[in-house]
Design a protein around this motif. Structure first.
Motif, PDB file in Angstrom:
ATOM      1  N   ASP A  23       0.780  -1.233   0.060  1.00  0.00           N
ATOM      2  CA  ASP A  23       0.050   0.014   0.025  1.00  0.00           C
ATOM      3  C   ASP A  23       0.734   1.193  -0.069  1.00  0.00           C
ATOM      4  O   ASP A  23       1.340   1.821   1.042  1.00  0.00           O
ATOM      5  CB  ASP A  23      -0.919   0.051   1.150  1.00  0.00           C
ATOM      6  N   PRO A  24       1.373   1.689  -0.947  1.00  0.00           N
ATOM      7  CA  PRO A  24       2.488   2.687  -1.267  1.00  0.00           C
ATOM      8  C   PRO A  24       2.005   4.064  -0.572  1.00  0.00           C
ATOM      9  O   PRO A  24       2.867   4.629  -0.233  1.00  0.00           O
ATOM     10  CB  PRO A  24       2.988   2.741  -2.756  1.00  0.00           C
ATOM     11  N   GLY A  25       0.345   4.376  -1.020  1.00  0.00           N
ATOM     12  CA  GLY A  25       0.274   5.613  -0.489  1.00  0.00           C
ATOM     13  C   GLY A  25       1.189   6.607  -1.399  1.00  0.00           C
ATOM     14  O   GLY A  25       1.384   6.621  -2.249  1.00  0.00           O
ATOM     15  N   GLN A  26       1.262   7.662  -0.576  1.00  0.00           N
ATOM     16  CA  GLN A  26       2.133   8.837  -1.275  1.00  0.00           C
ATOM     17  C   GLN A  26       3.460   8.711  -0.845  1.00  0.00           C
ATOM     18  O   GLN A  26       4.054   8.518   0.293  1.00  0.00           O
ATOM     19  CB  GLN A  26       1.617  10.311  -0.485  1.00  0.00           C
ATOM     20  N   ILE A  27       4.204   8.294  -2.050  1.00  0.00           N
ATOM     21  CA  ILE A  27       5.875   8.169  -1.767  1.00  0.00           C
ATOM     22  C   ILE A  27       6.521   8.958  -2.760  1.00  0.00           C
ATOM     23  O   ILE A  27       6.043   9.812  -3.783  1.00  0.00           O
ATOM     24  CB  ILE A  27       6.010   6.756  -2.442  1.00  0.00           C
ATOM     25  N   THR A  28       7.608   8.972  -2.487  1.00  0.00           N
ATOM     26  CA  THR A  28       8.885   9.896  -3.034  1.00  0.00           C
ATOM     27  C   THR A  28       9.887   9.240  -3.045  1.00  0.00           C
ATOM     28  O   THR A  28      10.540   8.431  -2.183  1.00  0.00           O
ATOM     29  CB  THR A  28       9.175  11.466  -2.160  1.00  0.00           C
ATOM     30  N   VAL A  29      10.607   9.402  -4.333  1.00  0.00           N
ATOM     31  CA  VAL A  29      11.743   8.211  -4.813  1.00  0.00           C
ATOM     32  C   VAL A  29      12.930   9.198  -4.951  1.00  0.00           C
ATOM     33  O   VAL A  29      12.595   9.931  -5.722  1.00  0.00           O
ATOM     34  CB  VAL A  29      11.346   7.065  -5.917  1.00  0.00           C
ATOM     35  N   VAL A  37      20.497  14.386  -9.560  1.00  0.00           N
ATOM     36  CA  VAL A  37      19.846  13.548  -8.409  1.00  0.00           C
ATOM     37  C   VAL A  37      18.225  13.851  -9.125  1.00  0.00           C
ATOM     38  O   VAL A  37      17.824  14.861  -9.522  1.00  0.00           O
ATOM     39  CB  VAL A  37      19.985  14.408  -7.413  1.00  0.00           C
ATOM     40  N   GLY A  38      17.385  12.652  -9.090  1.00  0.00           N
ATOM     41  CA  GLY A  38      15.977  12.829  -9.469  1.00  0.00           C
ATOM     42  C   GLY A  38      15.148  12.430  -8.286  1.00  0.00           C
ATOM     43  O   GLY A  38      15.586  11.743  -7.548  1.00  0.00           O
ATOM     44  N   ILE A  39      14.259  12.917  -8.487  1.00  0.00           N
ATOM     45  CA  ILE A  39      12.765  13.045  -7.531  1.00  0.00           C
ATOM     46  C   ILE A  39      11.828  12.773  -8.077  1.00  0.00           C
ATOM     47  O   ILE A  39      11.410  13.530  -9.351  1.00  0.00           O
ATOM     48  CB  ILE A  39      12.829  14.350  -6.668  1.00  0.00           C
ATOM     49  N   THR A  50       8.164  14.493 -11.496  1.00  0.00           N
ATOM     50  CA  THR A  50       9.444  14.358 -11.287  1.00  0.00           C
ATOM     51  C   THR A  50      10.212  15.544 -11.238  1.00  0.00           C
ATOM     52  O   THR A  50       9.448  16.589 -11.712  1.00  0.00           O
ATOM     53  CB  THR A  50      10.005  13.574 -12.540  1.00  0.00           C
ATOM     54  N   GLN A  51      11.406  15.764 -10.784  1.00  0.00           N
ATOM     55  CA  GLN A  51      12.221  16.958 -10.835  1.00  0.00           C
ATOM     56  C   GLN A  51      13.716  16.435 -10.966  1.00  0.00           C
ATOM     57  O   GLN A  51      13.970  15.392 -10.268  1.00  0.00           O
ATOM     58  CB  GLN A  51      12.014  17.653  -9.689  1.00  0.00           C
ATOM     59  N   ILE A  52      14.553  16.973 -11.806  1.00  0.00           N
ATOM     60  CA  ILE A  52      15.804  16.654 -11.878  1.00  0.00           C
ATOM     61  C   ILE A  52      16.795  17.969 -11.242  1.00  0.00           C
ATOM     62  O   ILE A  52      16.472  18.994 -11.800  1.00  0.00           O
ATOM     63  CB  ILE A  52      16.217  16.425 -13.263  1.00  0.00           C
ATOM     64  N   LEU A  53      17.518  17.477 -10.465  1.00  0.00           N
ATOM     65  CA  LEU A  53      18.530  18.582  -9.738  1.00  0.00           C
ATOM     66  C   LEU A  53      20.020  18.322 -10.255  1.00  0.00           C
ATOM     67  O   LEU A  53      20.286  17.355 -10.545  1.00  0.00           O
ATOM     68  CB  LEU A  53      18.407  18.288  -8.164  1.00  0.00           C
ATOM     69  N   ALA A  54      20.515  19.740 -10.429  1.00  0.00           N
ATOM     70  CA  ALA A  54      21.923  19.733 -11.159  1.00  0.00           C
ATOM     71  C   ALA A  54      22.858  19.327  -9.763  1.00  0.00           C
ATOM     72  O   ALA A  54      23.715  20.117  -9.453  1.00  0.00           O
ATOM     73  CB  ALA A  54      22.177  20.895 -11.510  1.00  0.00           C
ATOM     74  N   LEU A  55      22.984  18.025  -9.232  1.00  0.00           N
ATOM     75  CA  LEU A  55      23.733  17.632  -8.206  1.00  0.00           C
ATOM     76  C   LEU A  55      24.189  16.157  -8.597  1.00  0.00           C
ATOM     77  O   LEU A  55      24.293  15.940  -9.802  1.00  0.00           O
ATOM     78  CB  LEU A  55      22.705  17.493  -6.856  1.00  0.00           C
ATOM     79  N   ILE A  87      16.152  22.980  -2.181  1.00  0.00           N
ATOM     80  CA  ILE A  87      14.840  23.880  -1.796  1.00  0.00           C
ATOM     81  C   ILE A  87      14.232  24.148  -2.931  1.00  0.00           C
ATOM     82  O   ILE A  87      12.570  24.203  -2.832  1.00  0.00           O
ATOM     83  CB  ILE A  87      15.287  25.248  -1.402  1.00  0.00           C
ATOM     84  N   ARG A  88      14.771  24.017  -4.354  1.00  0.00           N
ATOM     85  CA  ARG A  88      13.734  23.987  -5.431  1.00  0.00           C
ATOM     86  C   ARG A  88      12.740  22.851  -5.585  1.00  0.00           C
ATOM     87  O   ARG A  88      11.779  22.942  -6.093  1.00  0.00           O
ATOM     88  CB  ARG A  88      14.732  23.820  -6.711  1.00  0.00           C
ATOM     89  N   ALA A  89      13.164  21.860  -4.925  1.00  0.00           N
ATOM     90  CA  ALA A  89      12.373  20.597  -4.994  1.00  0.00           C
ATOM     91  C   ALA A  89      11.279  20.567  -3.872  1.00  0.00           C
ATOM     92  O   ALA A  89      10.338  19.758  -4.199  1.00  0.00           O
ATOM     93  CB  ALA A  89      13.022  19.414  -4.784  1.00  0.00           C
TER      94      ALA A  89
END
Length: 180
Positions: A23-29, A37-39, A50-55, A87-89
């Motif tokens: 039961d994943p519910g609300q998840i962030t990977v 770095v991907g979120i 999704t969001q991609i960070l320059a890290l 913080i952008r994420a």
């Protein structure tokens, strides 16, 4: 790797993790790669936001650290720059989402922090902060062997990114899955 290829990889990671949960519910990977770095966040069976960070471990180590281990001033500057990018994420992330990763680098941090190796590992913020304090001690001059952490700037960058991500985006823990 191009952003579009990384985007596909990130969504694949998200879907693989989501399908392992009953039961994943609300998840962030969180996906920490060498250069990015991907979120990915979502619930249900719909596509994640999704969001991609320059890290990224290698990118951040290369851009921020000239010394091994990093010097105090360069580490402080790296913290500021990583914070700014993370913080952008914050706009993407839903409240009360559970944080997951299947990255080997995150698993390595959990193991070094003392989390027993298993298919499902839970690294809480306090335990991760203790591991981060060990890195800070090395930066202050303590031998890395005394602290039991690798003398490796990629490791330092990964731990810094994970710490700032969990700390500033209010995640109390991260679940690390194997075999994804």
């Amino acid at each position: 790797m191009h952003n579009s290829d990384f985007q596909i990889e990130l969504v694949t990671h998200f879907n693989q993790i989501r399908h392992q949960l009953t039961d994943p519910g609300q998840i962030t990977v969180l996906h920490l790669a060498a250069e990015l770095v991907g979120i990915a966040s979502g619930s249900g069976m719909g596509p994640p936001e999704t969001q991609i960070l320059a890290l990224g471990a290698q990118r951040s180590a290369r851009e921020y650290f000239r010394l091994t281990p990093p010097g105090r001033q360069e580490f402080e500057l790296a913290i500021e720059r990583v914070e700014d990018e993370i913080i952008r994420a914050s706009k993407l992330l839903p409240l009360h989402a559970k944080l997951y990763s299947s990255d080997q680098l995150v698993r390595q941090i959990a193991l070094l922090a003392g989390v027993p190796d298993s298919a499902f590992m839970l690294l809480d913020l306090e335990t991760m902060e203790r591991c981060f304090s060990r890195l800070a001690a090395v930066i202050q001059g303590q031998p890395a062997t005394h602290e039991g952490i690798p003398l490796d700037n990629n490791f330092a960058a990964t731990l810094l990114i994970l710490r700032e991500f969990m700390h500033h985006l209010s995640f109390s823990s991260i679940c690390i899955l194997r075999g994804v």
